[in-house]
Scaffold this motif. Structure first.
Motif, PDB file in Angstrom:
ATOM      1  N   PRO A  26       0.933  -1.304   0.103  1.00  0.00           N
ATOM      2  CA  PRO A  26       0.241   0.051   0.192  1.00  0.00           C
ATOM      3  C   PRO A  26       1.045   1.135  -0.101  1.00  0.00           C
ATOM      4  O   PRO A  26       1.821   1.254   0.750  1.00  0.00           O
ATOM      5  N   ASP A  47      -2.543  -6.052   6.077  1.00  0.00           N
ATOM      6  CA  ASP A  47      -3.370  -5.864   5.294  1.00  0.00           C
ATOM      7  C   ASP A  47      -4.070  -4.722   4.967  1.00  0.00           C
ATOM      8  O   ASP A  47      -5.280  -5.358   3.854  1.00  0.00           O
ATOM      9  N   ALA A  48      -3.286  -4.073   4.702  1.00  0.00           N
ATOM     10  CA  ALA A  48      -3.794  -2.997   3.761  1.00  0.00           C
ATOM     11  C   ALA A  48      -3.475  -3.143   2.662  1.00  0.00           C
ATOM     12  O   ALA A  48      -4.427  -2.963   1.648  1.00  0.00           O
TER      13      ALA A  48
END
Length: 345
Positions: A26, A47-48
């Motif tokens: 990200p 997660d991002a």
């Protein structure tokens, strides 16, 4: 987790390898950015990345692994290569210098040299060596340094040093043994015998993936093998190193510093981890040195494999031998106030 760099349709990507796909980091983070942030930040970054890849507005963030060309997983600030396998030292000393056995100094501290971070290549790349009659591979694993909050990477003890290991990658220290032998007679080197190519890859596997694979002394118990044109030449265990990786990192940091992105090679595995070791033991060039068209494959448990094909040698521009000089000295002490006309302008 697996961390990689790749090229797809002319665009550089950096991120995670997830199953059969790559997912970009990200916020346009780079591998070096993530290494500086350290392992503790990695779950949030993952997660991002997954959320961004799943978003309809950003479908290009996830690409099939088969569609990309892998690049070296890191552009390292520095590359240190250790010589941590006793069996390798014992064999290769005979072929490079004609010596016998292992010098007592090897056992005192782990020894390394700095190699060329600008000649790092990826799995799949063609290797173009210098003109050499004794082209060789070297089967190794490398630790990649990450950031640790509150530490500048200096004068680490082994426990602290272990915390700085972000992950591991496969390391092939390509070697021109005839050039190396000439250099080392001058008590320096083996730089020009080795700095034309170093393969790193296929990616960085984070250190937490190897939980439970260390023995009581901290050695990683994983298998390693190397094949040339499909024939297995060498097989060893990484745990046969004389020092575990944490101690290599600690030694590198002694009166110095390791920083995120630094690469520290284990040194060459024994039992055929390179041809030079086998030449030294046999007293002859069997197996034969690598030649154009040969394919070298290295595999390490828990990491994967790298593949390279030997391409045509590249002849270097000629440099003449040293000139015989007079060894003349100034007739009087040098005047420290003198400024040359060129320097004055």
């Amino acid at each position: 987790m697996r961390i990689a760099r790749w090229e797809h349709l002319g665009v550089l990507g950096e991120g995670f390898v997830v199953d059969a796909h790559v997912e970009r980091f990200p916020d346009e983070l780079t591998v070096l950015d993530v290494l500086r942030m350290g392992l503790a930040e990695l779950p949030g970054i993952a997660d991002a990345a997954a959320a961004a890849a799943a978003a309809d507005s950003e479908p290009a963030r996830r690409t099939p692994l088969a569609d990309v060309r892998l690049l070296p997983p890191i552009v390292p600030p520095s590359v240190r290569d250790f010589v941590a396998f006793e069996e390798h030292v014992e064999g290769v000393v005979r072929s490079v210098s004609g010596g016998q056995g292992v010098d007592a100094e090897w056992y005192e501290f782990p020894t390394f040299y700095f190699t060329n971070p600008h000649s790092v290549i990826a799995t799949g790349a063609t290797v173009h060596p210098p003109v050499t009659e004794r082209l060789d591979f070297e089967l190794e694993v490398a630790a990649v340094i990450g950031g640790v909050e509150g530490s500048d990477g200096s004068n680490l003890d082994p426990v602290e040093a272990g915390d700085h290991i972000f992950g591991y990658t496969i390391f092939n220290d390509w070697s021109a043994r005839d050039l190396q032998a000439r250099e080392m007679k001058v008590r320096l080197g083996p730089c020009k015998g080795k700095d034309f190519a170093t393969t790193l890859g296929p990616w960085i596997v984070t250190a937490d993936e190897f939980a439970g694979r260390h023995d009581a002394d901290g050695f990683l118990q994983v298998g390693m093998e190397v094949l040339v044109n499909g024939d297995r030449i060498g097989i060893d265990l990484l745990s046969n190193m004389g020092w575990p990786f944490a101690e290599l990192v600690a030694y590198a940091s002694r009166n110095s510093r390791v920083v995120p992105g630094d690469v520290l090679g284990s040194g060459t595995a024994g039992n055929g981890g390179c041809l030079g070791e086998l030449w030294g033991r046999a007293g002859t060039l069997v197996p034969a040195p690598l030649v154009e068209g040969d394919q070298v494959v290295m595999r390490v448990e828990g990491i994967g494999e790298i593949r390279n094909v030997v391409g045509a040698a590249i002849a270097a521009p000629r440099i003449g031998p040293a000139r015989t000089r007079s060894r003349a000295r100034p007739g009087a002490p040098v005047d420290p106030s003198y400024v040359s006309p060129a320097a004055a302008h």
